[in-house]
Write a protein that holds these residues in place. Structure first.
Motif, PDB file in Angstrom:
ATOM      1  N   UNK A   1      36.719  40.977  46.462  1.00 40.99           N
ATOM      2  CA  UNK A   1      36.475  42.163  45.846  1.00 40.99           C
ATOM      3  C   UNK A   1      36.831  42.060  44.356  1.00 40.99           C
ATOM      4  N   UNK A   2      38.023  41.395  44.188  1.00 51.21           N
ATOM      5  CA  UNK A   2      38.438  41.154  42.788  1.00 51.21           C
ATOM      6  C   UNK A   2      37.187  40.206  42.070  1.00 51.21           C
ATOM      7  N   UNK A   3      36.748  39.333  42.663  1.00 52.69           N
ATOM      8  CA  UNK A   3      35.774  38.483  42.088  1.00 52.69           C
ATOM      9  C   UNK A   3      34.617  39.248  41.510  1.00 52.69           C
ATOM     10  N   UNK A   4      34.230  40.230  42.709  1.00 54.09           N
ATOM     11  CA  UNK A   4      32.834  41.019  42.576  1.00 54.09           C
ATOM     12  C   UNK A   4      33.284  42.097  41.120  1.00 54.09           C
TER      13      UNK A   4
ATOM     14  N   UNK B   1      36.599  36.530  27.892  1.00 55.64           N
ATOM     15  CA  UNK B   1      37.341  35.264  28.199  1.00 55.64           C
ATOM     16  C   UNK B   1      38.625  35.560  29.238  1.00 55.64           C
ATOM     17  N   UNK B   2      38.996  36.689  29.092  1.00 55.33           N
ATOM     18  CA  UNK B   2      40.138  37.248  30.110  1.00 55.33           C
ATOM     19  C   UNK B   2      39.430  37.309  31.554  1.00 55.33           C
ATOM     20  N   UNK B   3      38.231  38.079  31.536  1.00 58.72           N
ATOM     21  CA  UNK B   3      37.482  38.237  32.847  1.00 58.72           C
ATOM     22  C   UNK B   3      37.093  36.873  33.404  1.00 58.72           C
ATOM     23  N   UNK B   4      36.825  35.876  32.625  1.00 61.64           N
ATOM     24  CA  UNK B   4      36.604  34.670  33.244  1.00 61.64           C
ATOM     25  C   UNK B   4      37.525  34.154  33.706  1.00 61.64           C
ATOM     26  N   UNK B   5      38.807  33.860  33.061  1.00 60.46           N
ATOM     27  CA  UNK B   5      39.752  33.493  33.477  1.00 60.46           C
ATOM     28  C   UNK B   5      40.349  33.852  34.775  1.00 60.46           C
ATOM     29  N   UNK B   6      40.228  35.331  34.973  1.00 58.70           N
ATOM     30  CA  UNK B   6      40.384  35.982  36.156  1.00 58.70           C
ATOM     31  C   UNK B   6      39.794  35.549  37.289  1.00 58.70           C
ATOM     32  N   UNK B   7      38.457  35.547  37.033  1.00 57.63           N
ATOM     33  CA  UNK B   7      37.514  34.848  38.338  1.00 57.63           C
ATOM     34  C   UNK B   7      37.625  33.490  38.639  1.00 57.63           C
ATOM     35  N   UNK B   8      38.052  32.576  37.584  1.00 57.69           N
ATOM     36  CA  UNK B   8      38.630  31.433  38.041  1.00 57.69           C
ATOM     37  C   UNK B   8      39.595  31.609  39.171  1.00 57.69           C
TER      38      UNK B   8
END
Length: 161
Positions: free
Chosen positions: A65-68, A83-90
């Motif tokens: 869910x968090x990735x989505x 950039x923050x969203x991409x780091x979180x996705x990783x």
């Protein structure tokens, strides 16, 4: 009412009152073997073991869910946080991949549709975009394998969202 567990000092450690103490007593009793059978709180022990499995599935669904959510933020949010969203996705992809590696037989129990629906609802509220919430009724645009692929291109996932 659950039976009382016994702490090493002989004092009661009720399941409802001090879960950590209860787990320590139950673990000690299990390690002690047959001589400690009477000190085991079988009903609560069985429930907790079952809950441990459920918690693993809940964690896998939470990471999906968090990735989505973060893919939606990346696709529809402002560039300031990109950039923050991409780091979180990783980070979430790595955590999901770890959970799935440790629990390979549970892949089919991850309800990806539920994860997608909840992610679209939250992202719609956060981004003030009602059109995103409506997308939650459609099938998820990504598979579990795509979500967990730590080497997969995030920009490719964003394009599919």
């Amino acid at each position: 009412m659950a039976e009382n567990a016994i702490k090493p000092d002989g004092a009661p450690a009720p399941y409802e009152d001090d879960f950590v103490a209860w787990t320590e007593v139950q673990a000690a009793a299990l390690r002690a073997g047959p001589s400690a059978l009477a000190r085991r709180d079988w009903a609560n022990l069985a429930e907790e073991i079952a809950d441990l499995g459920s918690e693993q599935i809940d964690a896998m669904e939470s990471f999906a869910r968090l990735i989505f959510e973060h893919l939606l933020y990346q696709a529809h949010g402002d560039a300031v946080n990109a950039r923050h969203w991409k780091v979180e996705i990783l980070e979430f992809r790595g955590s999901l991949a770890d959970k799935l590696r440790r629990n390979p037989g549970q892949r089919q129990r991850v309800d990806l549709q539920k994860c997608w629906r909840r992610a679209t609802q939250k992202a719609a509220l956060k981004l003030a975009r009602s059109d995103i919430a409506a997308r939650g009724k459609a099938p998820p645009p990504l598979t579990l394998e795509q979500l967990e692929d730590e080497d997969g291109d995030i920009d490719d996932l964003i394009a599919r969202i």
